[in-house]
Design an enzyme around this catalytic site. Structure first.
Site, PDB file in Angstrom:
ATOM      1  N   SER A 234       0.826  -1.191   0.000  1.00  0.00           N
ATOM      2  CA  SER A 234       0.000   0.000   0.000  1.00  0.00           C
ATOM      3  C   SER A 234       0.874   1.259   0.000  1.00  0.00           C
ATOM      4  O   SER A 234       1.692   1.436  -0.895  1.00  0.00           O
ATOM      5  CB  SER A 234      -0.968  -0.048   1.191  1.00  0.00           C
ATOM      6  OG  SER A 234      -1.991   0.912   1.059  1.00  0.00           O
ATOM      7  N   ASP A 328      -8.800  -5.616  -5.595  1.00  0.00           N
ATOM      8  CA  ASP A 328      -8.378  -4.601  -4.634  1.00  0.00           C
ATOM      9  C   ASP A 328      -9.381  -3.453  -4.667  1.00  0.00           C
ATOM     10  O   ASP A 328      -9.570  -2.800  -5.696  1.00  0.00           O
ATOM     11  CB  ASP A 328      -6.976  -4.101  -5.000  1.00  0.00           C
ATOM     12  CG  ASP A 328      -6.399  -3.129  -3.989  1.00  0.00           C
ATOM     13  OD1 ASP A 328      -7.131  -2.688  -3.074  1.00  0.00           O
ATOM     14  OD2 ASP A 328      -5.203  -2.810  -4.112  1.00  0.00           O
ATOM     15  N   HIS A 362      -6.883  -6.164  -1.207  1.00  0.00           N
ATOM     16  CA  HIS A 362      -5.764  -5.253  -0.951  1.00  0.00           C
ATOM     17  C   HIS A 362      -4.759  -5.818   0.052  1.00  0.00           C
ATOM     18  O   HIS A 362      -3.557  -5.678  -0.128  1.00  0.00           O
ATOM     19  CB  HIS A 362      -6.310  -3.922  -0.429  1.00  0.00           C
ATOM     20  CG  HIS A 362      -5.267  -2.853  -0.288  1.00  0.00           C
ATOM     21  ND1 HIS A 362      -4.671  -2.250  -1.367  1.00  0.00           N
ATOM     22  CD2 HIS A 362      -4.716  -2.273   0.823  1.00  0.00           C
ATOM     23  CE1 HIS A 362      -3.795  -1.350  -0.943  1.00  0.00           C
ATOM     24  NE2 HIS A 362      -3.808  -1.339   0.371  1.00  0.00           N
TER      25      HIS A 362
END
Length: 420
Positions: A234, A328, A362
């Site tokens: 991320s 995601d 994610h």
């Protein structure tokens, strides 16, 4: 007599466990249940229904679940499906060195619909799931400005070095670096805000701080010479990519569900400043469950007005691997990875690789963690939708972990240091 067995009884969390039941009647319907208590005392649990074979046996490597939290042949499904009864809770391991997860397994000789059965199970067993092999060392790092924890494998070394950077929640997350050390890497869990005496909030990205961390690891006597790797997820993947573009000692980079550009906060490196691509909050989606999807919130790096936020991936010294979940819901990570690969190839850089996983969201983490669809963001107080579905996501965690280990073993130099 009904018997339940799980092997091995003690293992690292990235290793599979085989679950078998015998002593049943032929074609008997049963319930298998797993549960653990985390370090905050919260219960995480899962269950699945099975039908025994003609010999009165159930083997999760071959027997399909007929219902429950998953269905079909899914040997690790009970571990993958562990969840809290409290919404938006995520299983986390805080003390990676001191204690394992104790996962309790139970078999019921009937279909048990209630999540917390009052009737006693027909058989029970438990397994220990550790995050560190014996001999792994954890060393607190407070040197200059940098803060974090260095994990060293057992033995004399030197070992290939890796810096691990987590996402925008801040603090220090130690699971992946601890497991990397258990697999032979000198792994540095690097905090960059919200930890110790570091800033409480992330107002801008000072790449010089991360360069200090690289120099610390490169010069450590337990680390092989020739450069180190970096892995981030991320926001951490965004920073890892920036490190690979500007810091020559970075020789191998893994970006997990990240971007190709600097977002939100500006990045500075000496006299250089890269503008952070502003968020477009008006594009945030709110689901029927009240959780938000941020995947459309980032600006488009292909927009001419945003080109100065795009990282010069072609300047990276070493290979880069993008690991992305196709479902995601926090970032459009597939698009960003494709744009990064296209840009690299345009400038003649051929060692940018992309692995995308159907059904994955994610939070691609090491395989010791169960699937997590959404959580409460402690910084914003908003529930965030991460995306993915149980089987596809957890299979992706297993595959991406193997690819992570293989990538770093292949591309980080293992040369010995010159002795004085």
């Amino acid at each position: 007599m009904i018997s339940l067995k799980a092997t091995p009884e003690i293992s690292l969390v990235d290793e599979p466990v085989r679950i078998q039941v015998w002593g049943l009647q032929p074609h008997q319907r049963i319930t298998l249940r797993a549960w653990l208590k985390d370090e905050k005392g919260r219960i995480f649990h899962s269950r699945a229904f099975y039908v025994s074979d003609t010999e009165g046996k159930v083997d999760l490597e071959h027997s399909p679940a007929t219902g429950g939290d998953f269905h079909g042949v899914c040997p690790m499904g009970l571990f993958w499906a562990l969840k809290s009864s409290t919404p938006f809770q995520r299983l986390r391991k805080l003390d990676v060195m001191g204690s394992p997860f104790h996962v309790h397994l139970e078999v019921y000789s009937h279909l048990e619909i209630t999540p917390f059965p009052e009737t006693p199970p027909a058989a029970t067993t438990s397994v220990e799931r550790w995050f560190a092999t014996p001999g792994v060392q954890r060393l607190e790092v407070r040197q200059g400005r940098i803060r974090g924890a260095l994990f060293l494998p057992p033995g004399e070394g030197p070992f290939p070095g890796v810096i691990d950077i987590f996402g925008a929640v801040g603090g220090l997350v130690e699971v992946r670096p601890c497991l990397l050390a258990s697999r032979g890497f000198a792994a540095f869990a690097l905090a960059y805000y919200g930890y110790d005496d570091l800033p409480k909030t992330l107002d801008h990205i000072d790449l010089n701080y991360f360069e200090e961390a690289v120099n610390f690891l490169v010069n450590h006597p337990k680390v092989t010479s020739g450069g180190v790797g970096v892995v981030g997820i991320s926001k951490g993947a965004e920073i890892a990519l920036a490190m690979s573009c500007f810091i020559p000692q970075i020789v191998a980079t893994i970006c997990i569900n990240g971007t190709i550009c600097i977002t939100s906060q500006d990045l500075s490196y000496g006299d250089l400043t890269i503008r952070g691509l502003p968020h477009q909050l008006e594009k945030t989606l709110i689901t029927s469950m009240g959780a938000v999807e941020y995947s459309r919130m980032q600006g488009d790096p292909r927009d001419p007005a945003n080109l100065d936020s795009v990282l010069p991936i072609e300047k990276a010294r070493g290979p880069i691997l993008f690991l992305v979940g196709e479902n995601d819901l926090s970032l459009d990570s597939v698009l960003y990875a494709k744009l990064a690969k296209t840009r690299a190839e345009k400038f003649g850089k051929k060692d940018v690789f992309l692995r995308s996983y159907p059904g994955a969201g994610h939070l691609l983490e090491p395989p010791g963690y169960p699937f997590c669809l959404m959580t409460l963001n402690p910084l914003s107080g908003v529930s965030v939708m991460w995306g993915g579905e149980l089987v596809g996501h957890c299979k992706a965690q297993e595959m991406s972990w193997r690819e992570t280990l293989d990538f770093f073993r292949r591309y980080i130099p293992c040369s010995q240091r010159n002795k004085l």
